[in-house]
Design a protein around this motif. Sequence first.
Motif: not given
Length: 330
Positions: A111-139
Amino acid sequence: MKIQIDEARQLIADVMATYGYDDEQTATIADHLIDTELRGIHQGGLARAATLTERLDRSEPFGPITTINETQSSLALDGGDQLGYIAAKELTTRLTEKAKTSAVVAGTVRNTWVTGMFTYYLELVTAAGLIGFVASGGGPYVAPFGGSEARFGTNPVAFGFPTDGDPIIWDIGTSSLMLADLTLAKKMGEQLPEGLAFDAEGTPTRDAAEVLDGGTITTWGGHKGSGLALSAQLLGILGGSAIAPPWFTDMGFFMCVLAPTAFSDDFAARAGDFAAVLRATRPVDPERPVRVPFERSVSLRAQTRAAGHFEVEEQFVTTLRDVLARRSGT
């Protein structure tokens, strides 16, 4: 036209405030859109902001982001029809916190829409020394391999890895074109590349308007990209989002975060060493050395920040200023 970075950021924040977003939320939206511009991904910056206002103009009032289910290592959120930049960032922040005590954590947003550029979130994750994987499905805008009817969303996937220097982040769409590419081409009156799209009748087309009016685009990478798009769609559905939601509604977002120290003590250093090995690869063209994903965009961002401004199509600035004047009564 040239626009100052601070001016563009303030314009986006002021426009979003007229739709009921508070100061923290408008700052999040503006930061995401400006970061996209600074990296040279112009279809995801002010052009995207102009498109967002079209959706917001006909939206029902959005609700709060709520927790559907939560365990020590998992989190499922309902975005309350909030813009994805806000909902996905909340998921990212909360999963990053969970990863302090659990080696592997995962979460979803529906129940959300337009999550944008995933790099943005993964910069936050990696800055904490963590590994991240993101995927999304839509219309449905993308045809499976061998088909000419839309079944998938543009379904981006992204991986982020910390190193002892800049992170390694690989962020792609599983479609040959992204939705932002289509909307930008339509607004600019530009033709699409050959062989990437069909109209509503399944006839090849280069007209973005025809694609957006019931047509479809192809997957990236043929049958392999089609399989990747299917996987991303299913991970998006995992959180309870609709199978085929209408335009800019109920997109599904999935994130998994891992603490590398649970598996080895020196992952970041070794990841950095491997990145150096990649850069040292003999290039096919000596004028074009081998790059590691994320390097080009982070370099361009630094250059644009130093300049203090970026180029943007004037029509998108005009649209945002007109929306601000209309909604604020100025």
